[in-house]
Design a protein around this motif. Structure first.
Motif, mmCIF file in Angstrom:
data_model
loop_
_atom_site.group_PDB
_atom_site.id
_atom_site.type_symbol
_atom_site.label_atom_id
_atom_site.label_comp_id
_atom_site.label_asym_id
_atom_site.label_seq_id
_atom_site.Cartn_x
_atom_site.Cartn_y
_atom_site.Cartn_z
ATOM 1 N N PRO A 138 0.877 -1.045 0.033
ATOM 2 C CA PRO A 138 -0.247 -0.270 -0.045
ATOM 3 C C PRO A 138 0.748 1.323 0.256
ATOM 4 O O PRO A 138 1.525 1.626 0.565
ATOM 5 N N GLN A 139 0.225 2.237 -0.894
ATOM 6 C CA GLN A 139 0.674 3.312 -0.768
ATOM 7 C C GLN A 139 1.466 4.352 0.707
ATOM 8 O O GLN A 139 2.425 4.543 1.121
ATOM 9 N N GLN A 140 0.682 4.033 2.023
ATOM 10 C CA GLN A 140 1.073 3.988 2.813
ATOM 11 C C GLN A 140 2.309 3.890 3.469
ATOM 12 O O GLN A 140 3.086 4.326 4.608
ATOM 13 N N MET A 141 2.103 2.584 2.769
ATOM 14 C CA MET A 141 3.673 1.442 3.701
ATOM 15 C C MET A 141 5.033 2.049 3.378
ATOM 16 O O MET A 141 6.014 2.317 3.325
ATOM 17 N N ARG A 142 4.643 3.210 1.233
ATOM 18 C CA ARG A 142 5.923 2.875 0.675
ATOM 19 C C ARG A 142 6.070 4.272 1.324
ATOM 20 O O ARG A 142 7.433 4.124 1.221
ATOM 21 N N ASP A 143 5.490 4.817 1.612
ATOM 22 C CA ASP A 143 5.984 6.573 2.667
ATOM 23 C C ASP A 143 6.195 6.103 3.944
ATOM 24 O O ASP A 143 7.617 7.043 3.998
ATOM 25 N N VAL A 144 5.806 5.623 4.692
ATOM 26 C CA VAL A 144 6.754 5.124 5.557
ATOM 27 C C VAL A 144 8.049 4.507 6.410
ATOM 28 O O VAL A 144 8.223 4.689 6.383
ATOM 29 N N CYS A 145 8.032 3.924 4.805
ATOM 30 C CA CYS A 145 9.494 3.111 4.390
ATOM 31 C C CYS A 145 10.433 3.433 3.597
ATOM 32 O O CYS A 145 11.128 3.048 3.116
ATOM 33 N N GLY A 146 9.749 4.572 2.914
ATOM 34 C CA GLY A 146 10.799 4.882 1.951
ATOM 35 C C GLY A 146 11.385 4.478 0.970
ATOM 36 O O GLY A 146 12.325 4.503 0.701
ATOM 37 N N LEU A 147 10.448 4.196 0.298
ATOM 38 C CA LEU A 147 9.712 3.058 -0.684
ATOM 39 C C LEU A 147 9.373 4.127 -1.803
ATOM 40 O O LEU A 147 8.339 4.290 -2.650
ATOM 41 N N GLU A 148 10.539 3.703 -3.143
ATOM 42 C CA GLU A 148 10.420 4.869 -4.537
ATOM 43 C C GLU A 148 9.329 4.324 -5.545
ATOM 44 O O GLU A 148 8.753 2.971 -5.416
ATOM 45 N N TRP A 149 7.825 4.854 -5.591
ATOM 46 C CA TRP A 149 7.003 4.403 -6.746
ATOM 47 C C TRP A 149 6.529 5.253 -7.588
ATOM 48 O O TRP A 149 7.053 7.000 -7.100
ATOM 49 N N ASP A 150 6.388 5.007 -8.610
ATOM 50 C CA ASP A 150 6.130 6.055 -9.965
ATOM 51 C C ASP A 150 4.367 5.616 -10.617
ATOM 52 O O ASP A 150 4.909 4.207 -10.794
ATOM 53 N N ALA A 151 4.618 6.087 -11.680
ATOM 54 C CA ALA A 151 3.080 5.895 -13.004
ATOM 55 C C ALA A 151 4.383 4.864 -13.604
ATOM 56 O O ALA A 151 3.038 4.041 -13.837
ATOM 57 N N LYS A 152 5.377 5.013 -13.930
ATOM 58 C CA LYS A 152 6.294 3.982 -14.644
ATOM 59 C C LYS A 152 6.423 2.609 -14.299
ATOM 60 O O LYS A 152 6.022 1.633 -14.808
ATOM 61 N N ARG A 153 6.597 2.435 -12.951
ATOM 62 C CA ARG A 153 7.072 1.665 -12.277
ATOM 63 C C ARG A 153 5.124 1.052 -11.680
ATOM 64 O O ARG A 153 5.275 -0.523 -12.151
ATOM 65 N N GLU A 154 4.418 1.205 -11.889
ATOM 66 C CA GLU A 154 2.925 0.517 -10.999
ATOM 67 C C GLU A 154 2.586 0.365 -12.933
ATOM 68 O O GLU A 154 2.027 -0.483 -13.115
ATOM 69 N N LYS A 155 2.372 0.787 -14.124
ATOM 70 C CA LYS A 155 2.496 0.407 -15.179
ATOM 71 C C LYS A 155 3.093 -0.662 -15.573
ATOM 72 O O LYS A 155 2.821 -1.915 -15.793
ATOM 73 N N ARG A 156 4.005 -1.484 -15.228
ATOM 74 C CA ARG A 156 5.161 -2.601 -14.994
ATOM 75 C C ARG A 156 4.551 -3.482 -14.700
ATOM 76 O O ARG A 156 4.034 -4.593 -14.652
ATOM 77 N N PHE A 157 4.468 -2.687 -13.104
ATOM 78 C CA PHE A 157 2.948 -4.512 -12.203
ATOM 79 C C PHE A 157 2.391 -4.251 -12.822
ATOM 80 O O PHE A 157 1.709 -5.554 -12.831
ATOM 81 N N GLN A 158 1.384 -3.314 -13.106
ATOM 82 C CA GLN A 158 -0.053 -4.204 -13.435
ATOM 83 C C GLN A 158 -0.204 -4.537 -15.093
ATOM 84 O O GLN A 158 -0.334 -5.643 -14.618
ATOM 85 N N ARG A 159 1.273 -4.674 -15.330
ATOM 86 C CA ARG A 159 1.281 -5.973 -16.650
ATOM 87 C C ARG A 159 1.736 -7.038 -15.750
ATOM 88 O O ARG A 159 1.365 -7.697 -16.953
ATOM 89 N N PHE A 160 2.577 -7.098 -15.210
ATOM 90 C CA PHE A 160 2.700 -8.405 -14.662
ATOM 91 C C PHE A 160 1.707 -8.762 -14.034
ATOM 92 O O PHE A 160 1.464 -10.343 -14.396
#
Length: 311
Positions: A244-266
């Protein structure tokens, strides 16, 4: 009004609330079986893709992160802790003695207590904490199935939630904080996500994502630099994609639209491959405890509940 309106007050009671603790009550309590969606999907080997979501969301709540820090060997033996924790929970669903294993899981936590940063106390068998830990397993079944196996219909999601009530009852801990409907569960989940904090436990546990997988001692550094690149790429896209994005935020994990698109394809490719997965040998498709349970009752789950749902 929030389904967690009494959360702050109740969690600070820091007292275990045990129910149905006598043997007769335990034996009389209901159990899950082969006709349940939890049996079909919880033990699926593809659940490994959600390991970080499961462990991370649980420990983003400060009291549980602190409990792991105070009482666990996670910092010294992460994989060992996972091996000790996972099988009893699996056996609560799949064994012929689910009540026994549910109480075993509960009793592991009888002495798990302490204080958090503001000085307030916690106890792992406080119903608000114990139910949240259970909720992360319920979410795992819902999320992994719908993301990587096949789309669930709304009715199936409701069914899984209703089955999760039976699952929780096997532990013998008060259900006072358990949502009563699937819609309430969704509201509860969103409320809890907004309570996430960057506790040392979960920040440490996600360090391999930010820093890259550690090099095995026997692998030369130049070799590891090449070999680890695709592994780290997979982790930073697919594993982080499940979080979840809230966990990415508190853990300092990078995320962006490009990675989201790759994830959804997978994820879409995994769902498309579900008919292929269902042709695999049963012992490959399910983790050992689930595989053994299906074998013992003489049911092949691969043809069961494969119709694509509609959201």
């Amino acid at each position: 009004m929030s389904v967690n309106q009494d959360y702050e007050q109740s969690i600070r009671e820091a007292e275990p609330v045990i129910v149905d603790d006598d043997a007769d009550a335990a034996e009389a309590s209901p159990r899950l079986g082969a006709d349940s969606l939890v049996w079909k999907f919880y033990g699926d080997s593809r659940g490994i893709l959600g390991f970080q979501r499961l462990a991370g969301t649980e420990n983003c709540i400060e009291q549980l992160g602190q409990a792991v820090l105070d009482h666990s060997v996670i910092f010294d033996d992460f994989l060992g802790r996972a091996r000790r924790t996972g099988p009893p929970v699996m056996k609560t669903v799949y064994s012929t003695e689910p009540q026994k294993w549910g109480r075993t899981v509960r009793d592991f936590h009888r002495d798990i207590k302490g204080t958090i940063g503001d000085g307030s106390r916690y106890h792992a068998l406080n119903p608000e904490l114990f139910y949240w830990a259970h909720a992360t397993f319920v979410d795992q079944v819902l999320y992994i199935t719908d993301t990587f196996i096949r789309r669930l219909s709304y009715a199936e999601k409701v069914q899984i939630f209703e089955e999760s009530k039976v699952w929780y009852q096997l532990y013998g801990v008060s259900a006072r904080s358990q949502p009563q409907t699937y819609e309430e569960f969704l509201a509860y989940w969103d409320d809890m996500l907004n309570r996430f904090v960057p506790h040392k436990t979960v920040v440490y546990a996600t360090g391999y994502i930010r820093q890259g997988l550690p090099r095995p001692k026997k692998v030369p550094a130049p070799v590891w630099r090449v070999a680890s690149a695709p592994l780290n790429g997979f982790i930073r896209t697919i594993i982080v994609g499940t979080i979840p994005q809230q966990m990415r935020d508190v853990c300092g994990l990078e995320w962006d639209a490009k990675r989201e698109k790759r994830f959804q394809r997978f994820a879409a490719a995994m769902r498309a491959a579900n008919p292929v997965f269902n042709r695999l040998p049963l012992k490959w498709l399910y983790v050992p405890w689930a595989y053994q349970a299906w074998r013992e009752i003489g049911v092949d789950p691969r043809p069961l509940y494969n119709k694509k749902g509609s959201s």
